[in-house]
Design a protein around this motif. Structure first.
Motif, mmCIF file in Angstrom:
data_model
loop_
_atom_site.group_PDB
_atom_site.id
_atom_site.type_symbol
_atom_site.label_atom_id
_atom_site.label_comp_id
_atom_site.label_asym_id
_atom_site.label_seq_id
_atom_site.Cartn_x
_atom_site.Cartn_y
_atom_site.Cartn_z
ATOM 1 N N ASP A 47 0.809 -1.215 0.000
ATOM 2 C CA ASP A 47 0.000 0.000 0.000
ATOM 3 C C ASP A 47 0.843 1.266 0.000
ATOM 4 N N ALA A 48 2.159 1.138 -0.156
ATOM 5 C CA ALA A 48 3.042 2.314 -0.241
ATOM 6 C C ALA A 48 3.213 2.681 -1.715
ATOM 7 N N PRO A 49 2.938 3.921 -2.107
ATOM 8 C CA PRO A 49 3.074 4.285 -3.526
ATOM 9 C C PRO A 49 4.510 4.251 -4.016
ATOM 10 N N MET A 50 5.458 4.456 -3.111
ATOM 11 C CA MET A 50 6.872 4.430 -3.481
ATOM 12 C C MET A 50 7.705 4.233 -2.229
ATOM 13 N N LYS A 51 8.978 3.922 -2.426
ATOM 14 C CA LYS A 51 9.896 3.762 -1.293
ATOM 15 C C LYS A 51 11.303 4.140 -1.704
ATOM 16 N N ALA A 52 12.025 4.780 -0.766
ATOM 17 C CA ALA A 52 13.445 5.064 -0.961
ATOM 18 C C ALA A 52 14.251 3.871 -0.467
ATOM 19 N N PHE A 53 14.870 3.154 -1.395
ATOM 20 C CA PHE A 53 15.750 2.043 -1.029
ATOM 21 C C PHE A 53 17.120 2.630 -0.679
ATOM 22 N N ARG A 54 17.612 2.305 0.529
ATOM 23 C CA ARG A 54 18.831 2.940 1.027
ATOM 24 C C ARG A 54 20.072 2.152 0.611
ATOM 25 N N LEU A 55 21.039 2.875 0.028
ATOM 26 C CA LEU A 55 22.343 2.319 -0.328
ATOM 27 C C LEU A 55 23.384 2.848 0.647
#
Length: 543
Positions: A47-55
């Motif tokens: 249900d999250a429209p987007m996510k910041a994947f952390r590097l």
């Protein structure tokens, strides 16, 4: 595009600096730059429209890396479930499904940072969503290319809590060439950190801990936290009423100030071990209707919702929101922790020398000795000394305490200048000692026994810099039994010394090493600290 200032994840996600524990270098790292990369995030809520994947990226080698580049290959993603957003990589080169971003001229040894890479939820369906690959490279030649590349399998999972932590390395900032500047021993700086809600539901309540690297301490911890002094200092904190909306950020209104131990002399070094870790307490469908449903004093939340929208949400009934509350289950634990390092430079090189005049008198008499500390180096120092009376003798406190500085019982018992009968003292001048100058301290010693030992010793230390010549940091204290000498006053009077240092205020004075290499007790340090103040000396002499 410069990686340190990249906002590749959009306006709601900022660049942080982390140093994942898995990036820690080997015990005996090969000479040269060694870039390492880890993708901390792997899951996105349905249900999250987007996510910041952390590097998490770092140079774990022993040399600086120039012309650092980050290459992202999204060709392995299942775009029916997730995809990257090319237009967000402003300033980077985008070629099909591959993005390349170039950093500034130097990525120093030990430097680390975290970068958010935004992925969009395109299908709203649970399941495997392919993978993407990141490569961190340098034109300087990498001694261990095997850890430059990381690939993560992305998965869309059921709704749940998804907090993500960010933290910056501790440093003095960056110079005009975008090169990291280390802190000096004794420096204070601000720890920048925050927590984002990457899930699709409101989070109510957050617990977090902040662990510092070694040789770093908290100055004024947050009011909602408790300090635990373990091998390193740890803050344990809880903010049960904070509401973090989807895509929102939880952060302190003022950064946490920390200070590097002034006696850390092993720099330059990047000390790992810092960690910010966050955990959600509960999830709610809507923001509760409480006036107190706000972060604790000193903290704030920002998100995609406006203040007006937030107030409308706060009008909903308490019972409904409480009924909707459930224990938060973290869907992606890989990015809950954000590690950081402390970058500490080499201490100032100084050179102090200490001498002690001998004294002679009959048993039962009080004799005077004079301790002199001279700065024979090129940089100013913060002189202090320990002194141990020879066996068979003891110190006598003056009737009137000098106006400048302090001498205390080294055990820390009793206030300054009340040490009669003690055999070991810790003394300081509360002054900076400039190159070419000398400070004096007159001390009274009682000859208690006919058998006086030859074990008396004085040792000088400094609160500023590291003494490069320890051979002249100690001096024998010689007391002999002999012909009676005129008894000195128990209030030694000052004498003029044109080479005396000028008193100034500055960093807190502390003591670490003592006669015979022992560590001074904490009580003695605190007493010296408590008496630090601005002083004026008219005859250019400090006693």
């Amino acid at each position: 595009m410069k990686l340190r200032t990249a906002l590749a994840a959009g306006a709601s996600v900022l660049l942080g600096g982390g140093f994942s524990a898995v990036l820690a270098g080997p015990a005996q790292a090969a000479d040269g730059p060694d870039l390492a990369l880890k993708i901390a995030s792997s899951k996105i809520a349905v249900d999250a429209p987007m996510k910041a994947f952390r590097l998490d990226a770092a140079n774990v080698g022993t040399a600086d890396a120039a012309n650092v580049a980050l290459k992202l290959d999204f060709s392995g993603l299942d775009t029916t479930r997730v995809d990257f957003v090319p237009e967000l990589f402003i300033g980077c080169e985008v070629s099909g499904k591959v993005v390349t971003c170039v950093d500034g001229p130097v990525f120093v040894a030990g430097e680390s940072l975290s970068l958010p890479v935004l992925l969009e939820n395109t299908g709203g369906k649970v399941g495997a969503a392919g993978s993407f690959t990141a490569t961190f490279s340098t034109s300087s030649g990498d001694v261990n290319p095997a850890n430059n590349t990381a690939t993560v399998a992305v998965e869309v999972v059921d709704s749940g809590a998804d907090l993500q932590s960010f933290a910056f390395d501790l440093s003095a900032g960056y110079d005009d060439d975008n090169r990291l500047v280390p802190l000096s021993p004794g420096d204070s700086t601000e720890l920048m950190w925050w927590v984002t809600n990457e899930g699709g539901r409101f989070v109510k309540g957050v617990d977090f801990t902040i662990t510092l690297p070694p040789y770093v301490s908290f100055d004024d911890p947050y009011g909602i936290c408790e300090v635990e002094e373990q091998a390193t200092e740890v803050l344990t904190c809880s903010d049960p009423d904070a509401i973090i909306p989807p895509g929102g950020m939880y952060f302190p209104e003022l950064p946490q100030t920390v200070t590097v131990n002034q006696f850390y002399f092993d720099g330059p070094a990047a000390l790992p071990g810092g960690l910010v870790s966050a955990k959600a307490r509960t999830l709610v469908e809507d923001v509760p209707d409480w006036a107190q449903a706000r972060p604790a004093t000193g903290f704030d939340v920002v998100g995609k919702v406006t203040d007006q929208e937030r107030e409308l949400l706060l009008e909903k009934v308490l019972k409904k929101s409480m009924a909707d509350a459930e224990e938060a289950v973290e869907i992606d634990e890989g990015d809950n922790d954000a590690a950081f390092a402390a970058h500490i430079g080499a201490p100032v090189s100084v050179d102090q020398a200490i001498t002690v005049t001998p004294a002679t008198g009959p048993v039962g008499s009080v004799v005077q000795i004079t301790v002199k500390v001279s700065n024979i180096g090129e940089a100013s120092t913060g002189p202090m000394f320990y002194i141990k009376a020879p066996s068979g003798t003891s110190f006598v406190a003056p009737e009137q305490a000098p106006e400048v500085g302090s001498c205390i019982d080294r055990s820390g018992e009793g206030p300054p200048w009340t040490y009669t009968g003690e055999t070991e003292l810790a003394c300081g001048w509360e002054s900076e000692l400039q190159p070419g100058r000398t400070l004096k301290r007159d001390l009274l010693v009682r000859i208690d026994d006919a058998a006086v030992g030859n074990d008396g010793l004085a040792e000088v230390i400094t609160s500023v810099g590291k003494d490069r010549n320890p051979e002249n940091d100690t001096a024998k204290v010689v007391i002999k039994v002999g012909t009676a000498a005129p008894s000195p006053s128990t209030s030694p009077s000052p004498s003029t010394d044109p080479g005396a240092g000028l008193p100034v205020t500055g960093a807190n004075v502390g003591l670490v090493a003592g006669v015979g290499g022992a560590v001074v007790l904490a009580g003695a340090v605190l007493l010296l600290l408590a008496r630090r103040r601005r002083v004026t000396i008219t005859d250019d002499t400090a006693h």
